[in-house]
Design an enzyme around this catalytic site. Structure first.
Site, PDB file in Angstrom:
ATOM      1  N   ASP A  25      21.567   4.884 -22.677  1.00 12.25           N
ATOM      2  CA  ASP A  25      20.805   3.829 -23.346  1.00 12.25           C
ATOM      3  C   ASP A  25      21.246   2.472 -22.779  1.00 12.25           C
ATOM      4  O   ASP A  25      22.419   2.091 -22.896  1.00 12.25           O
ATOM      5  CB  ASP A  25      21.061   3.886 -24.860  1.00 12.25           C
ATOM      6  CG  ASP A  25      20.304   2.804 -25.604  1.00 12.25           C
ATOM      7  OD1 ASP A  25      19.076   2.808 -25.532  1.00 12.25           O
ATOM      8  OD2 ASP A  25      20.953   1.954 -26.237  1.00 12.25           O
TER       9      ASP A  25
ATOM     10  N   THR B   7      15.011  -0.628 -22.746  1.00 11.21           N
ATOM     11  CA  THR B   7      16.144  -1.538 -22.505  1.00 11.21           C
ATOM     12  C   THR B   7      16.667  -1.416 -21.072  1.00 11.21           C
ATOM     13  O   THR B   7      17.169  -2.386 -20.517  1.00 11.21           O
ATOM     14  CB  THR B   7      17.289  -1.249 -23.487  1.00 11.21           C
ATOM     15  OG1 THR B   7      17.576   0.149 -23.457  1.00 11.21           O
ATOM     16  CG2 THR B   7      16.916  -1.626 -24.895  1.00 11.21           C
ATOM     17  N   THR B   8      16.569  -0.225 -20.477  1.00 10.76           N
ATOM     18  CA  THR B   8      17.024  -0.039 -19.093  1.00 10.76           C
ATOM     19  C   THR B   8      15.995  -0.634 -18.135  1.00 10.76           C
ATOM     20  O   THR B   8      16.342  -1.375 -17.209  1.00 10.76           O
ATOM     21  CB  THR B   8      17.222   1.463 -18.788  1.00 10.76           C
ATOM     22  OG1 THR B   8      18.049   2.035 -19.792  1.00 10.76           O
ATOM     23  CG2 THR B   8      17.860   1.673 -17.442  1.00 10.76           C
TER      24      THR B   8
ATOM     25  N   ASP C  51      15.616   5.203 -30.897  1.00 13.85           N
ATOM     26  CA  ASP C  51      14.619   4.821 -29.894  1.00 13.85           C
ATOM     27  C   ASP C  51      13.264   5.461 -30.204  1.00 13.85           C
ATOM     28  O   ASP C  51      12.217   4.807 -30.129  1.00 13.85           O
ATOM     29  CB  ASP C  51      15.077   5.246 -28.491  1.00 13.85           C
ATOM     30  CG  ASP C  51      16.159   4.326 -27.937  1.00 13.85           C
ATOM     31  OD1 ASP C  51      16.585   3.427 -28.680  1.00 13.85           O
ATOM     32  OD2 ASP C  51      16.584   4.518 -26.787  1.00 13.85           O
TER      33      ASP C  51
END
Length: 539
Positions: free
Chosen positions: A74, A107-108, A403
């Site tokens: 994550d 987020t990545t 998520d």
């Protein structure tokens, strides 16, 4: 003059100049050197996360200073736990965090995109283009990209539960839970639909509780339409299961009232002690009787009580749970429709909560047990009980479910989707390259740089899936152009088709737009910094 960081002096012609103090202790970078330093820091952070992108992305192991180990892919968690010193790298961490706070997923991708834009900015700087022209060009390209995304988006049928599950599966595909993908996706969708208000398109996250318990398999994770409390009944001889329960939710302790002032009590004889003991017992019995008389069949108490009170509760057949934390108390009150009672005198039948079943469940051989409160009048409060072989796995499953829940929430808020697997990025890249040919100003270089940066996402997906990155990207781009199909992306799972519609790889439009906006804003900000003053190391 006191605001000047130094002293004012005059040369032999009377011209003023400033002598700024402690310049020997300052490190200074200006112009292109400063921008290159920032770009290098940003690229370093992005390259760390690049290998974690996509369903075949690799995990990172983070070891804290006190030896705690976290294994995760994550992006927000990795960056939060990284020990980052450089100021620009810290901005990248905040970028990932803002994506996590707003969307909960992607987020990545947002950090990888930001790193790619910085890389393209460096190439353009080397060509001699001014940083402001690059930043403006990137912003214009981002606006064009977002308007094209609006055209690509398709409306998502949120009333079709199966489609929501498939969307949640896309998110969970890159996580540790991918082997029981369907089960976890169903849990996430059912949890969100239980608490969602479909008329106002809103989801109250406070009503979804995620509890973890070490032991068992990931597949044993379950959704409870009610509340799970990590406590057990206060006495081992109390019944382990109750039906049609009336709950008294108390924040007052089961003990005799104490004077508010400082006091001293001298017990000088056995009779004094017995009298005091009898007073305490009478008070306990009075309190228990008051709770029983209100019609309560279970007492949930925020504070503890001693063995004597516990024995009296058992004797009067009033099951009780003690040391229940504040958040748990509030959730139980919401779920059961009860009122939190701060004083025994205020307890009335109208303030009691109701539940169909309250049962104690135990785990393994360690005699660990938890309390499950089910069949509540307000069925909107739900709890997900996560199981896993060790604490590290339980925490990662919790993050994965968070998520998935966020993605389902985003679909309910704005039911428009674009196709994932790099399909959207390739389509936008082709469109922006076309647009660049129509621009006569210097910004066309920034447009082309932006288009190249977008291609970093499908390249990283192909690379992480063990495919030949350039060859796969070229093949997909050519197919998108010849077939005029913007749904074609990288076949990470080797399904034998590039069509993301067939593979059901869906992403919320809101998430994709947010990624592009946030990454472009941060790059623009970084390109505008041309002077850094910082203390010399070792000073």
């Amino acid at each position: 003059m006191s605001m000047i960081p130094g002293s004012l002096a005059f040369d032999e012609y009377g011209r003023p100049f400033l002598i700024i103090k402690d310049q020997d202790k300052q490190k200074r970078l200006t112009g292109h050197e400063a921008i290159k330093s920032h770009i290098l820091a940003g690229k370093a952070v992005a390259s760390t996360l690049r290998t974690s992108l996509g369903p075949k992305g690799l995990d990172k192991m983070m070891v804290s200073s006190d030896g705690d180990v976290t294994v995760t892919n994550d992006g927000a968690t990795i960056l939060k736990m990284m020990d980052v010193d450089h100021q620009i790298a810290k901005l990248m961490v905040e970028l990932s965090q803002s994506q996590d706070d707003e969307i909960g997923d992607g987020t990545t991708g947002v950090v990888v995109l930001c790193g790619a834009l910085l890389e393209q900015a460096e190439v353009l700087l080397d060509k001699g283009i001014h940083p402001i022209r690059i930043a403006d060009g990137f912003e214009m390209a981002a606006h064009k990209c977002i308007s094209y995304l609006e055209q690509l988006a398709v409306t998502f049928p949120i009333e079709q539960k199966d489609m929501l599950i498939k969307a949640a599966e896309t998110t969970l595909g890159s996580k540790i839970v991918s082997k029981c993908n369907r089960h976890m996706a169903e849990i996430a969708v059912n949890a969100v639909l239980s608490v969602a208000d479909l008329e106002s398109r809103d989801v109250n996250f406070e009503l979804i509780r995620v509890q973890g318990k070490v032991g068992g398999r990931i597949e044993d994770t379950m959704l409870v339409k009610g509340v799970i409390v990590d406590k057990d009944f206060s006495h081992p001889q109390m019944p382990k299961s109750l039906k049609n329960v009336k709950l008294a939710i108390l924040t007052c302790p089961f003990e005799p009232p104490k004077p508010k002032t400082k006091h001293k009590l001298d017990v000088k004889s056995v009779s004094d002690y017995k009298e005091l003991h009898k007073y305490e017992q009478d008070k306990f019995i009075e309190i228990v009787k008051r709770v029983k008389d209100s019609g309560a069949t279970l007492a949930i108490c925020q504070w503890g009580f001693d063995d004597e009170a516990n024995h009296l509760l058992l004797h009067h057949e009033l099951p009780a749970v003690r040391w229940v934390g504040g958040p748990d108390i509030e959730l139980i009150a919401i779920a059961t429709g009860g009122r939190i009672v701060p004083r025994f005198e205020e307890l009335t039948p109208a303030k009691l909560g109701t539940a169909g079943t309250v049962r104690e469940i135990s785990f393994g051989t360690a005699k660990d047990s938890m309390l499950v409160i089910e069949d509540c009048p307000n069925s909107k409060a739900v709890t997900i009980l996560v199981r896993g072989g060790n604490k590290m796995i339980v925490e990662e499953v919790k993050r994965s479910l968070h998520d998935a829940i966020c993605v389902v929430r985003n679909f309910i808020r704005e039911p428009r989707v674009v196709y994932g697997g790099g399909a959207t990025e390739i389509a936008c890249s082709l469109e922006i390259n076309k647009e660049a040919d129509k621009i006569s100003s210097l910004e066309q270089y920034a447009y082309r740089g932006f288009a190249d940066a977008l291609e970093t996402i499908p390249l990283a997906l192909a690379e992480n899936s063990g495919l030949a990155p350039m060859q796969t990207l070229t093949e997909v781009k050519a197919k998108q152009v010849t077939e005029n199909n913007p749904n074609l992306g990288i076949d990470c799972q080797n399904f034998g088709t590039f069509d993301m519609n067939v593979q059901n790889v869906l992403e919320p439009l809101h998430s994709k737009k947010q990624q592009i906006i946030l990454a472009t804003q941060l790059v623009k900000m970084i390109l505008k910094i041309d002077d850094i003053r910082s203390p010399q190391e070792g000073m």
